[in-house]
Design an enzyme around this catalytic site. Structure first.
Site, mmCIF file in Angstrom:
data_model
loop_
_atom_site.group_PDB
_atom_site.id
_atom_site.type_symbol
_atom_site.label_atom_id
_atom_site.label_comp_id
_atom_site.label_asym_id
_atom_site.label_seq_id
_atom_site.Cartn_x
_atom_site.Cartn_y
_atom_site.Cartn_z
ATOM 1 N N MET B 1 18.300 48.971 -1.755
ATOM 2 C CA MET B 1 16.931 48.446 -1.689
ATOM 3 C C MET B 1 16.150 49.155 -0.577
ATOM 4 S SD MET B 1 15.794 44.504 -1.589
ATOM 5 C CE MET B 1 16.404 44.136 0.030
ATOM 6 N N CYS B 2 14.934 49.511 -0.871
ATOM 7 C CA CYS B 2 14.028 50.101 0.116
ATOM 8 C C CYS B 2 12.626 49.617 -0.231
ATOM 9 C CB CYS B 2 14.016 51.626 0.051
ATOM 10 S SG CYS B 2 15.566 52.424 0.501
ATOM 11 N N GLY B 3 11.694 49.834 0.678
ATOM 12 C CA GLY B 3 10.305 49.499 0.397
ATOM 13 C C GLY B 3 9.468 50.769 0.391
ATOM 14 N N ARG B 30 13.113 44.631 2.948
ATOM 15 C CA ARG B 30 13.589 45.686 2.055
ATOM 16 C C ARG B 30 14.327 46.786 2.811
ATOM 17 N NH1 ARG B 30 11.365 44.591 -2.879
ATOM 18 N NH2 ARG B 30 12.358 46.430 -3.709
#
Lengths: 253, 353
Positions: B1-3, B30
């Site tokens: 997960m990343c933003g 995130r």
């Protein structure tokens, strides 16, 4: 319902600038103090609101954009969102009601085990993925607008209704991919090419009509709308057989 | 997960970096504090004729001397300085961010068959492959990448991001899963004026890496996203594909979807799938890729990572989450989730102000 949600004595919580931990702690402490009506204003993406709360009388109104996993694992409360909800509202919820007076993101009702979710507008991908029913637990999702692809993916129980209001195509592709239980009702035409593996169309019977009609009545109450089942033609989608994947993992059948 | 997050003012109006930092910081869940960064376009108007090289230096002695010797083999440095930062020593694994404004010298490139941009690419690849204490992480004109191994708000403060004014911004909040969190592994990744932010995994990394390496690119950042930058540079700058078709090439439609297309379009999509099979990216991803002219946002073809697009007047916003967009602009004209694999392209239409 709507009047109930904004109870005059509701405890007011301002979410502005608060991280999700602080906000949820405040909500949880209010519930522990015996408060039944809570209004949360200025919500902007805070996650996990009302997660895991077990309480059948609690009513929470949320103003703003509810963050991911709203009401996850909750058992009993009613949540009314005045705005949109991000991903996975009602994730693995056991009972209660989530009403979204706007749109919602991907994976609405992910692994839902009971209760009802109403979304006035449209929803994203994989809505109702892994939802399941068991004995008295029976989850239901009602969507006013459209749903993107993979609706009811790996669905094992419960009901999804898509009313297809104000849209050109009510559902995307791969509807019911891997479905082995439960029913999807779509207002409008679903192309055979848009059905997922193991999903097939079934006859929409009088019994189906009475089930969907009652759910539309409830939807109309929540959103003050006047959709009539008489103006809609439903496509009913269920697993193609009782055990569509019986040959996948076992040698029998 | 990343933003991931981005914004573009189509009229070229520049705003400072505090807004994008605010939007990105709203999605702290995130990430995990091991990488964040920003790309800003239009920030160096006084040096817009020169390539702005942003370099991580291990020290201001050998590493600096070494990289400057290499750079000066390709042209001349018109101005250089340490990138202004605050709170030195507060970020783990700290490197010294340095910048050079650089002009390639055609006389020094004599005998080579390539143009100026090819020269920059080769120079960057050589410096980064040498691993001699210097890493070039940004090499475009009138743009720059600022990144570190920290939370979004800390990176913004560290680089004093609010002092830069850009008409387009990208941002990224990293949650490293398969590869280490370090300064060079933070996003955005850049080459020339490309910058890339990415949420997800490129499971086809091995195939894609071999593909770009056969054209002279070197993957040196120890993570998958880097290869996306080189794929875009190769397909768009070298093969001159339009942005939208590049999106189709990298996130190709399923064959049954291609079969169902109108015959005129079917041919193009078939050709793209066949020609670029080794460039196609598999796995769950949402990316935003920008160059001086605008950006493209794209998800994998079955939407395994989120992407939201909104706009207000002449400004377009893109993000992993709706709330982050609303944090930047509370009263939007429109907000929606694009379809899986549908390239969302927005271009600068005015002149940079």
């Amino acid at each position: 319902m709507i009047e109930n949600m904004e109870h005059k004595d509701a405890k007011q919580i301002d979410a502005k600038g608060k991280d999700y931990r602080t906000l949820n702690k405040e909500i949880r402490e209010s519930v522990n103090d015996g408060i039944n009506y809570i209004t949360v204003k200025n919500v902007l993406g805070q996650r996990f609101i009302a997660d895991g709360i077990k309480n059948r009388t609690l009513r929470i109104s949320i103003f703003g954009v509810a963050g991911g996993d709203l009401g996850a694992f909750m058992d009993g409360p009613t949540i009314y969102v005045r705005g949109n909800a991000e991903h996975a509202p009602g994730n693995t919820m056991s009972s209660g009601t989530i009403i979204v007076d706007g749109d919602a993101g991907d994976c609405v009702g992910h692994s839902m085990r009971g209760g009802k979710i109403f979304v006035k507008g449209s929803v994203g991908y994989r809505v109702g993925i892994h939802m399941k029913q068991f004995q008295e637990r029976f989850p239901t999702i009602i969507i006013g607008g459209s749903a993107y692809s993979f609706l009811g993916e790996y669905m094992a129980g419960g009901i999804i209704v898509v009313l297809g209001q104000n849209c050109t195509k009510p559902v995307g592709s791969y509807v019911g991919t891997g479905i082995h239980g439960g029913t999807i009702y779509v207002a409008g035409v679903v192309d055979d090419n848009d059905l997922g593996v193991a999903a097939s169309k079934k006859e929409f019977t009088d019994e189906d009509r009475s089930i969907v009609s009652a759910l539309i009545d409830e939807y109309n109450q929540h959103f003050d709308s006047s959709i009539s089942i008489d103006e809609l033609t439903f496509t009913k989608i269920q697993p193609s057989s009782k055990r569509p994947f019986s040959n996948l993992y076992t040698m029998e059948g | 997960m990343c933003g991931i997050i981005g914004m573009l003012n189509k009229d070229g109006k520049r705003i400072d970096g505090s807004l994008i930092a605010e939007g990105l910081s709203l999605m702290d869940e995130r990430g995990n504090g091991q990488g964040a960064g920003y790309a800003a376009y239009g920030i160096y108007p006084d040096f817009k004729e020169y390539y702005a090289l942003h370099v991580f230096l291990d020290n201001l002695k050998e590493a600096k001397v070494d990289v400057e010797q290499e750079i000066e083999r390709w042209g001349y440095i018109v101005y250089s300085e340490e990138i202004p930062t605050s709170e030195k020593g507060t970020i783990e694994g700290e490197k010294i961010p340095y910048r050079y404004f650089f002009k390639p010298d055609p006389r020094k490139l004599l005998g080579r068959e390539y143009n100026e941009q090819d020269a920059i690419v080769e120079m960057v690849m050589r410096i980064n492959a040498k691993r001699s204490g210097a890493l070039v992480f940004s090499s475009g004109k009138n743009m720059g990448i600022f990144k570190a191994s920290a939370w979004p708000e800390d990176v913004a403060r560290f680089y004093k991001i609010k002092k830069y004014k850009g008409y387009m911004w990208l941002g990224h909040n990293r949650y490293p899963t398969n590869t280490p969190g370090w300064w060079g592994g933070a996003h955005p990744f850049g080459l020339l004026d490309w910058s890339v932010v990415h949420n997800g995994e490129i499971t086809s990394y091995g195939t894609n890496k071999r593909y770009v390496e056969s054209f002279g690119y070197n993957c040196t950042m120890l993570t998958d996203t880097e290869v996306v930058t080189y794929l875009f540079d190769h397909l768009i700058r070298k093969h001159q594909l339009p942005l939208g078709l590049t999106g189709n090439a990298l996130a190709p439609k399923f064959w049954n979807e291609i079969d169902a297309l109108n015959p005129n379009v079917r041919g193009v999509q078939t050709a793209l799938r066949l020609t670029y099979s080794a460039a196609a990216m598999n796995g769950p991803f949402a990316i935003v890729v920008a160059n001086t002219n605008g950006f493209i946002a794209l998800t994998d073809r079955i939407k395994l990572r989120p992407l939201v697009v909104g706009n207000k007047d002449r400004t377009v916003y893109v993000s992993s989450e709706e709330a982050a967009i609303r944090a930047m602009e509370p009263s939007l004209d429109r907000i929606y989730n694009p379809l899986a694999g549908e390239p969302v392209v927005h271009q600068l239409e005015g002149h940079v102000q």
